[in-house]
Design a protein around this motif. Structure first.
Motif, PDB file in Angstrom:
ATOM      1  N   CYS A  15     -56.600   2.584  -1.630  1.00  0.00           N
ATOM      2  CA  CYS A  15     -56.073   2.931  -3.037  1.00  0.00           C
ATOM      3  C   CYS A  15     -56.201   1.530  -4.011  1.00  0.00           C
ATOM      4  CB  CYS A  15     -54.698   3.429  -3.282  1.00  0.00           C
ATOM      5  SG  CYS A  15     -54.366   5.074  -2.804  1.00  0.00           S
ATOM      6  N   GLY A  16     -55.769   0.525  -3.326  1.00  0.00           N
ATOM      7  CA  GLY A  16     -55.880  -0.737  -4.083  1.00  0.00           C
ATOM      8  C   GLY A  16     -57.520  -1.309  -4.123  1.00  0.00           C
ATOM      9  N   ALA A  17     -58.365  -1.046  -2.998  1.00  0.00           N
ATOM     10  CA  ALA A  17     -59.828  -1.043  -3.023  1.00  0.00           C
ATOM     11  C   ALA A  17     -60.472  -0.363  -4.275  1.00  0.00           C
ATOM     12  CB  ALA A  17     -60.439  -1.068  -1.728  1.00  0.00           C
ATOM     13  N   LEU A  18     -60.058   0.785  -4.203  1.00  0.00           N
ATOM     14  CA  LEU A  18     -60.659   1.995  -5.205  1.00  0.00           C
ATOM     15  C   LEU A  18     -60.252   1.507  -6.554  1.00  0.00           C
ATOM     16  CD1 LEU A  18     -62.447   4.116  -5.259  1.00  0.00           C
ATOM     17  CD2 LEU A  18     -60.518   5.700  -5.158  1.00  0.00           C
ATOM     18  N   ALA A  19     -59.125   1.079  -6.709  1.00  0.00           N
ATOM     19  CA  ALA A  19     -58.572   0.593  -7.988  1.00  0.00           C
ATOM     20  C   ALA A  19     -59.849  -0.562  -8.493  1.00  0.00           C
ATOM     21  CB  ALA A  19     -57.126   0.389  -8.028  1.00  0.00           C
ATOM     22  N   ILE A  20     -59.906  -1.654  -7.504  1.00  0.00           N
ATOM     23  CA  ILE A  20     -60.710  -2.761  -7.982  1.00  0.00           C
ATOM     24  C   ILE A  20     -62.040  -2.058  -8.519  1.00  0.00           C
ATOM     25  CG2 ILE A  20     -61.826  -4.879  -7.160  1.00  0.00           C
ATOM     26  CD1 ILE A  20     -59.518  -5.120  -5.214  1.00  0.00           C
ATOM     27  N   ILE A  21     -62.724  -1.275  -8.067  1.00  0.00           N
ATOM     28  CA  ILE A  21     -63.884  -0.740  -8.221  1.00  0.00           C
ATOM     29  C   ILE A  21     -63.679  -0.143  -9.539  1.00  0.00           C
ATOM     30  CG2 ILE A  21     -65.529   1.389  -7.676  1.00  0.00           C
ATOM     31  CD1 ILE A  21     -65.025   0.533  -4.736  1.00  0.00           C
ATOM     32  N   TYR A  22     -62.840   0.740  -9.772  1.00  0.00           N
ATOM     33  CA  TYR A  22     -62.821   1.334 -11.426  1.00  0.00           C
ATOM     34  C   TYR A  22     -62.591   0.219 -12.296  1.00  0.00           C
ATOM     35  CZ  TYR A  22     -62.181   6.222 -10.038  1.00  0.00           C
ATOM     36  OH  TYR A  22     -62.338   7.615  -9.692  1.00  0.00           O
ATOM     37  N   ILE A  23     -61.782  -0.810 -11.960  1.00  0.00           N
ATOM     38  CA  ILE A  23     -61.632  -1.823 -12.953  1.00  0.00           C
ATOM     39  C   ILE A  23     -62.879  -2.642 -13.429  1.00  0.00           C
ATOM     40  CG2 ILE A  23     -60.369  -4.082 -13.618  1.00  0.00           C
ATOM     41  CD1 ILE A  23     -57.968  -2.894 -11.622  1.00  0.00           C
ATOM     42  N   LEU A  24     -63.457  -3.174 -12.284  1.00  0.00           N
ATOM     43  CA  LEU A  24     -64.726  -4.095 -12.372  1.00  0.00           C
ATOM     44  C   LEU A  24     -65.903  -3.333 -12.718  1.00  0.00           C
ATOM     45  CD1 LEU A  24     -64.187  -6.393  -9.441  1.00  0.00           C
ATOM     46  CD2 LEU A  24     -63.555  -6.689 -11.767  1.00  0.00           C
ATOM     47  N   HIS A  25     -65.780  -1.973 -12.676  1.00  0.00           N
ATOM     48  CA  HIS A  25     -67.139  -1.176 -12.827  1.00  0.00           C
ATOM     49  C   HIS A  25     -66.806  -0.167 -14.318  1.00  0.00           C
ATOM     50  CE1 HIS A  25     -68.398  -2.467  -8.937  1.00  0.00           C
ATOM     51  NE2 HIS A  25     -69.545  -2.292  -9.432  1.00  0.00           N
ATOM     52  N   LEU A  52     -53.862   4.802  -9.297  1.00  0.00           N
ATOM     53  CA  LEU A  52     -54.139   4.455  -7.968  1.00  0.00           C
ATOM     54  C   LEU A  52     -53.270   3.523  -7.478  1.00  0.00           C
ATOM     55  CD1 LEU A  52     -58.036   4.419  -7.935  1.00  0.00           C
ATOM     56  CD2 LEU A  52     -56.434   5.908  -6.576  1.00  0.00           C
ATOM     57  N   VAL A  53     -52.644   2.651  -8.253  1.00  0.00           N
ATOM     58  CA  VAL A  53     -51.294   1.666  -7.874  1.00  0.00           C
ATOM     59  C   VAL A  53     -50.255   2.113  -7.763  1.00  0.00           C
ATOM     60  CG1 VAL A  53     -50.061  -0.237  -8.741  1.00  0.00           C
ATOM     61  CG2 VAL A  53     -52.682  -0.390  -9.169  1.00  0.00           C
ATOM     62  N   VAL A  54     -50.010   3.225  -8.477  1.00  0.00           N
ATOM     63  CA  VAL A  54     -48.870   4.152  -8.211  1.00  0.00           C
ATOM     64  C   VAL A  54     -48.815   4.874  -6.977  1.00  0.00           C
ATOM     65  CG1 VAL A  54     -47.313   5.951  -9.305  1.00  0.00           C
ATOM     66  CG2 VAL A  54     -48.221   4.469 -10.958  1.00  0.00           C
ATOM     67  N   LEU A  55     -50.070   5.622  -6.613  1.00  0.00           N
ATOM     68  CA  LEU A  55     -50.236   6.274  -5.556  1.00  0.00           C
ATOM     69  C   LEU A  55     -50.114   5.249  -4.117  1.00  0.00           C
ATOM     70  CD1 LEU A  55     -51.000   8.988  -3.891  1.00  0.00           C
ATOM     71  CD2 LEU A  55     -53.352   8.392  -4.135  1.00  0.00           C
ATOM     72  N   ALA A  56     -50.724   4.105  -4.413  1.00  0.00           N
ATOM     73  CA  ALA A  56     -50.460   3.207  -3.273  1.00  0.00           C
ATOM     74  C   ALA A  56     -49.330   2.711  -2.999  1.00  0.00           C
ATOM     75  CB  ALA A  56     -51.368   1.799  -3.731  1.00  0.00           C
ATOM     76  N   ALA A  57     -48.323   2.616  -3.981  1.00  0.00           N
ATOM     77  CA  ALA A  57     -46.936   2.253  -4.085  1.00  0.00           C
ATOM     78  C   ALA A  57     -46.251   3.293  -3.123  1.00  0.00           C
ATOM     79  CB  ALA A  57     -46.281   2.003  -5.230  1.00  0.00           C
ATOM     80  N   ILE A  58     -46.419   4.461  -3.387  1.00  0.00           N
ATOM     81  CA  ILE A  58     -46.030   5.581  -2.663  1.00  0.00           C
ATOM     82  C   ILE A  58     -46.331   5.489  -1.143  1.00  0.00           C
ATOM     83  CG2 ILE A  58     -46.013   8.092  -2.281  1.00  0.00           C
ATOM     84  CD1 ILE A  58     -46.546   8.572  -5.124  1.00  0.00           C
ATOM     85  N   PHE A  59     -47.597   5.220  -0.945  1.00  0.00           N
ATOM     86  CA  PHE A  59     -47.952   5.027   0.524  1.00  0.00           C
ATOM     87  C   PHE A  59     -47.289   3.673   1.137  1.00  0.00           C
ATOM     88  CE2 PHE A  59     -52.198   7.223  -0.531  1.00  0.00           C
ATOM     89  CZ  PHE A  59     -52.144   8.055   0.521  1.00  0.00           C
ATOM     90  N   ASP A  60     -47.163   2.949   0.357  1.00  0.00           N
ATOM     91  CA  ASP A  60     -46.467   1.450   0.729  1.00  0.00           C
ATOM     92  C   ASP A  60     -44.802   1.859   1.159  1.00  0.00           C
ATOM     93  OD1 ASP A  60     -46.148  -1.364   1.155  1.00  0.00           O
ATOM     94  OD2 ASP A  60     -44.988  -1.387  -0.756  1.00  0.00           O
ATOM     95  N   PHE A  61     -44.223   2.790   0.235  1.00  0.00           N
ATOM     96  CA  PHE A  61     -42.778   3.348   0.568  1.00  0.00           C
ATOM     97  C   PHE A  61     -43.027   4.133   1.930  1.00  0.00           C
ATOM     98  CE2 PHE A  61     -39.764   6.342   0.240  1.00  0.00           C
ATOM     99  CZ  PHE A  61     -38.337   5.942  -0.102  1.00  0.00           C
ATOM    100  N   LEU A  62     -43.909   4.839   2.099  1.00  0.00           N
ATOM    101  CA  LEU A  62     -43.713   5.808   3.334  1.00  0.00           C
ATOM    102  C   LEU A  62     -44.031   5.233   4.477  1.00  0.00           C
ATOM    103  CD1 LEU A  62     -45.513   8.971   1.718  1.00  0.00           C
ATOM    104  CD2 LEU A  62     -42.982   8.658   2.093  1.00  0.00           C
ATOM    105  N   ASP A  63     -44.878   4.162   4.481  1.00  0.00           N
ATOM    106  CA  ASP A  63     -45.349   3.531   5.705  1.00  0.00           C
ATOM    107  C   ASP A  63     -44.210   2.899   6.240  1.00  0.00           C
ATOM    108  OD1 ASP A  63     -44.809   1.100   4.204  1.00  0.00           O
ATOM    109  OD2 ASP A  63     -47.072   0.568   4.660  1.00  0.00           O
ATOM    110  N   GLY A  64     -43.195   2.190   5.153  1.00  0.00           N
ATOM    111  CA  GLY A  64     -41.907   1.683   5.942  1.00  0.00           C
ATOM    112  C   GLY A  64     -40.758   2.735   6.319  1.00  0.00           C
ATOM    113  N   MET A  65     -40.888   3.679   5.774  1.00  0.00           N
ATOM    114  CA  MET A  65     -39.728   4.868   6.156  1.00  0.00           C
ATOM    115  C   MET A  65     -40.239   5.338   7.236  1.00  0.00           C
ATOM    116  SD  MET A  65     -39.045   8.553   3.916  1.00  0.00           S
ATOM    117  CE  MET A  65     -38.162   7.500   2.681  1.00  0.00           C
ATOM    118  N   ALA A  66     -41.592   5.681   7.512  1.00  0.00           N
ATOM    119  CA  ALA A  66     -42.206   6.303   9.004  1.00  0.00           C
ATOM    120  C   ALA A  66     -41.926   5.347   9.952  1.00  0.00           C
ATOM    121  CB  ALA A  66     -43.636   6.659   8.605  1.00  0.00           C
ATOM    122  N   ALA A  67     -42.006   3.938   9.777  1.00  0.00           N
ATOM    123  CA  ALA A  67     -41.820   2.891  10.767  1.00  0.00           C
ATOM    124  C   ALA A  67     -40.323   2.996  11.173  1.00  0.00           C
ATOM    125  CB  ALA A  67     -42.374   1.715  10.247  1.00  0.00           C
TER     126      ALA A  67
END
Length: 255
Positions: A15-25, A52-67
């Motif tokens: 999501c972060g990499a895709l967000a950069i593409i959207y911003i720069l292009h 996409l940053v919001v979606l990435a934050a959800i992934f960031d929350f879920l990865d720690g919870m899953a671990a």
């Protein structure tokens, strides 16, 4: 299931990499004003970057919870998480500031183009984010709470700026078009990420109101603010988070 936390972390990075593409292009078109041609950026892709940053934050929350739930925490996962956070909550906010600064300069009278030197301070955000994340990985005091504002909080705050520009609650877009306001925010956010300030973690180990009153208060204020402040809720909650952390002075572990 063994790789589930890492897959979620990679979702954050994607999501972060895709967000950069959207911003720069973000496409540009030429507009004529007072006999001069101006390159004007279409802001719509930047709004998608915010989502996409919001979606990435959800992934960031879920990865720690899953671990934690699957007991799959590992040094590898910790390093991978920081690498993903560096892109999503370090580089992406820097790119958003870059675009906002360029837009703010283009609003100034008699400005035809902007030097990259004027926009370079935006890159301090990813630099300080990298410093903070490297420090976090080695600092054993941050096992329960944080020292310095975590990068996801900074990333979500900056990601709200394009949406505030779009919907303009309380005429806040006017301030986001002021270069000095943007420069000051960059300095403040960079300082907060590396400051030796104990900051609250939003992880609940129990639901004891006496031990968790700052977390409960922050959640209640956020919920109450949404209908009134709309997207301005994000900077409001960020400020309240910093104030509550300073008031509560959360303990840090020395283990």
């Amino acid at each position: 299931m063994k790789q589930l936390p890492n897959i979620l972390t990679l979702g954050n990075l994607f999501c972060g990499a895709l967000a950069i593409i959207y911003i720069l292009h973000a496409p540009q078109y030429i507009a004529e004003f007072n006999g001069h041609d101006y390159a004007v950026t279409n802001p719509e892709p930047i709004y998608w970057a915010s989502a996409l940053v919001v979606l990435a934050a959800i992934f960031d929350f879920l990865d720690g919870m899953a671990a934690r739930l699957l007991k799959l925490g590992s040094p590898f996962g910790k390093e991978l998480d920081s690498l993903a956070d560096m892109v999503t909550f370090g580089v992406v906010p820097g790119m958003i500031f870059f675009r906002l600064l360029r837009s703010a300069y283009m609003q100034m009278p008699d400005v035809f183009d902007v030097s990259y030197i004027n926009l370079a301070p935006a890159l301090l955000v990813p630099c300080f984010a990298a410093f903070r994340l490297a420090k976090f990985n080695l600092d054993t005091r941050q096992s329960e709470n944080f020292i310095g504002v975590p990068t996801p909080a900074v990333g979500l705050l900056v990601a709200s700026f394009p949406l505030i520009m779009l919907y303009n609650p309380f005429n806040l877009a006017h301030y986001l078009q002021n270069i000095w306001v943007l420069y000051i925010m960059i300095v403040i956010l960079c300082y907060l990420m590396v400051a030796e300030m104990p900051m609250l973690s939003m992880k609940f180990k129990n639901f004891n109101p006496a031990q968790n009153w700052p977390r409960f208060l922050l959640l209640i204020l956020a919920i109450l603010a949404i209908p009134v402040l709309k997207f301005a809720t994000v900077p409001f909650v960020f400020v309240i988070y910093v104030v509550l952390s300073m008031a509560a002075r959360p303990a840090t572990s020395d283990k």
